[in-house]
Every structure is written in structure tokens, then in C-alpha cells.
Write a protein that holds these residues in place. Sequence first.
Motif, PDB file in Angstrom:
ATOM      1  N   UNK A 108      41.537  48.082  51.927  1.00 42.11           N
ATOM      2  CA  UNK A 108      42.397  48.726  50.941  1.00 42.11           C
ATOM      3  C   UNK A 108      43.207  47.665  50.193  1.00 42.11           C
ATOM      4  N   UNK A 109      43.334  47.845  48.878  1.00 40.25           N
ATOM      5  CA  UNK A 109      44.078  46.862  48.075  1.00 40.25           C
ATOM      6  C   UNK A 109      45.530  47.271  47.863  1.00 40.25           C
ATOM      7  N   UNK A 110      45.925  48.413  48.409  1.00 41.57           N
ATOM      8  CA  UNK A 110      47.301  48.874  48.283  1.00 41.57           C
ATOM      9  C   UNK A 110      48.186  48.079  49.234  1.00 41.57           C
ATOM     10  N   UNK A 149      38.088  39.051  41.426  1.00 42.80           N
ATOM     11  CA  UNK A 149      39.083  38.626  40.432  1.00 42.80           C
ATOM     12  C   UNK A 149      40.504  38.854  40.954  1.00 42.80           C
ATOM     13  N   UNK A 150      40.723  39.983  41.624  1.00 40.91           N
ATOM     14  CA  UNK A 150      42.051  40.274  42.172  1.00 40.91           C
ATOM     15  C   UNK A 150      42.420  39.256  43.252  1.00 40.91           C
ATOM     16  N   UNK A 151      41.464  38.916  44.108  1.00 44.27           N
ATOM     17  CA  UNK A 151      41.725  37.933  45.166  1.00 44.27           C
ATOM     18  C   UNK A 151      42.049  36.568  44.570  1.00 44.27           C
ATOM     19  N   UNK A 152      41.351  36.198  43.502  1.00 41.71           N
ATOM     20  CA  UNK A 152      41.626  34.903  42.860  1.00 41.71           C
ATOM     21  C   UNK A 152      43.025  34.897  42.235  1.00 41.71           C
ATOM     22  N   UNK A 153      43.410  36.007  41.628  1.00 43.37           N
ATOM     23  CA  UNK A 153      44.749  36.084  41.027  1.00 43.37           C
ATOM     24  C   UNK A 153      45.838  36.084  42.090  1.00 43.37           C
ATOM     25  N   UNK A 154      45.591  36.725  43.234  1.00 40.56           N
ATOM     26  CA  UNK A 154      46.559  36.698  44.325  1.00 40.56           C
ATOM     27  C   UNK A 154      46.695  35.298  44.900  1.00 40.56           C
ATOM     28  N   UNK A 155      45.570  34.594  45.001  1.00 37.76           N
ATOM     29  CA  UNK A 155      45.604  33.218  45.487  1.00 37.76           C
ATOM     30  C   UNK A 155      46.388  32.313  44.562  1.00 37.76           C
ATOM     31  N   UNK A 161      47.469  47.099  42.757  1.00 35.41           N
ATOM     32  CA  UNK A 161      46.282  47.484  43.518  1.00 35.41           C
ATOM     33  C   UNK A 161      45.185  48.010  42.597  1.00 35.41           C
ATOM     34  N   UNK A 162      43.959  47.886  43.040  1.00 37.15           N
ATOM     35  CA  UNK A 162      42.844  48.413  42.270  1.00 37.15           C
ATOM     36  C   UNK A 162      42.874  49.939  42.302  1.00 37.15           C
ATOM     37  N   UNK A 163      42.327  50.553  41.281  1.00 42.21           N
ATOM     38  CA  UNK A 163      42.226  52.008  41.246  1.00 42.21           C
ATOM     39  C   UNK A 163      40.764  52.377  41.142  1.00 42.21           C
ATOM     40  N   UNK A 164      40.207  53.030  42.076  1.00 45.88           N
ATOM     41  CA  UNK A 164      40.741  53.443  43.367  1.00 45.88           C
ATOM     42  C   UNK A 164      40.858  52.246  44.307  1.00 45.88           C
TER      43      UNK A 164
END
Length: 130
Positions: free
Chosen positions: A96-98, A63-69, A76-79
Motif C-alpha cells: 500500500x502506498x498510503x 516513479x513514486x519510489x524514485x521521488x521518495x528516494x 499516495x497513488x490512486x488507487x
Amino acid sequence: MTRHLALARACRTLALTELAAAAWLLVHHEWLLGILVAWAAPSLLAADAVCRCAHHRARAEAQRAARLEAGEQVRPLTPCCPFWKHSDGQVHGPGCTRPPLPRRDTYRLDDAGRAAFDEIVRHYNDRSAA
């Protein structure tokens, strides 16, 4: 469904089946065999929990990758990765997503800028007030 979720469901099904078989064995006075069968259920339930965590992490990363695209600003995700507790705020590796810290590219400085940078670095650790 990810492979982690399929594995988690299989572990949970096996654990519940083992517990039912252990209960049946205990009712029919097969005490030793019933205890031995029930002995493996906690490890299967622990594997279920680990696989579910991996499934949720994979889904959150997708989901994070799709939103970044899509061009969104995403935290960043936690952790952020498996080494997040002992990192002191640094990026840990390729997973790492940071976001990376700003780089100090000193090779792009001209001669005057390089001299000023060297002067700052030379006095960085001395204990003077200046």
C-alpha cells in the motif's frame, strides 16, 4: 519495457491475427471455423487491457519510489492498492502506498500518563455529555 507490456503486446498481436484469420475464413465461406477463431479475440483483448494496467501501475510505483528516494513529499497513488475501496482509510498491507496512521504507543507512557489514558478510554463509549 516491463514484462506486463510485453505480454500486453503479445495478446494484442494474437487477437488482431486471429481476427484477420477469421475474416479470411469468413470470406472463403468457412463460417463455423471463422466464428470459432474469432471467439477467442475478446478474451485476448481483455488480457491486453489488464496487462497494460499492470504496466502503468508498475511504472507509477517506480516513479513514486524514485521521488521518495530523492526526498520529495509524494501523495499516495490512486488507487493505493487492490483493497482501496473497502479499507475505510486504513493501510492495507506492505504494497500500500498510503502513509500509515499515527500509532498509539501506550507502553511509552509513565504511570501518571497511563492512568490518564486509561481514564479517557474507560469513558470513551459512555453517552455522557462530558
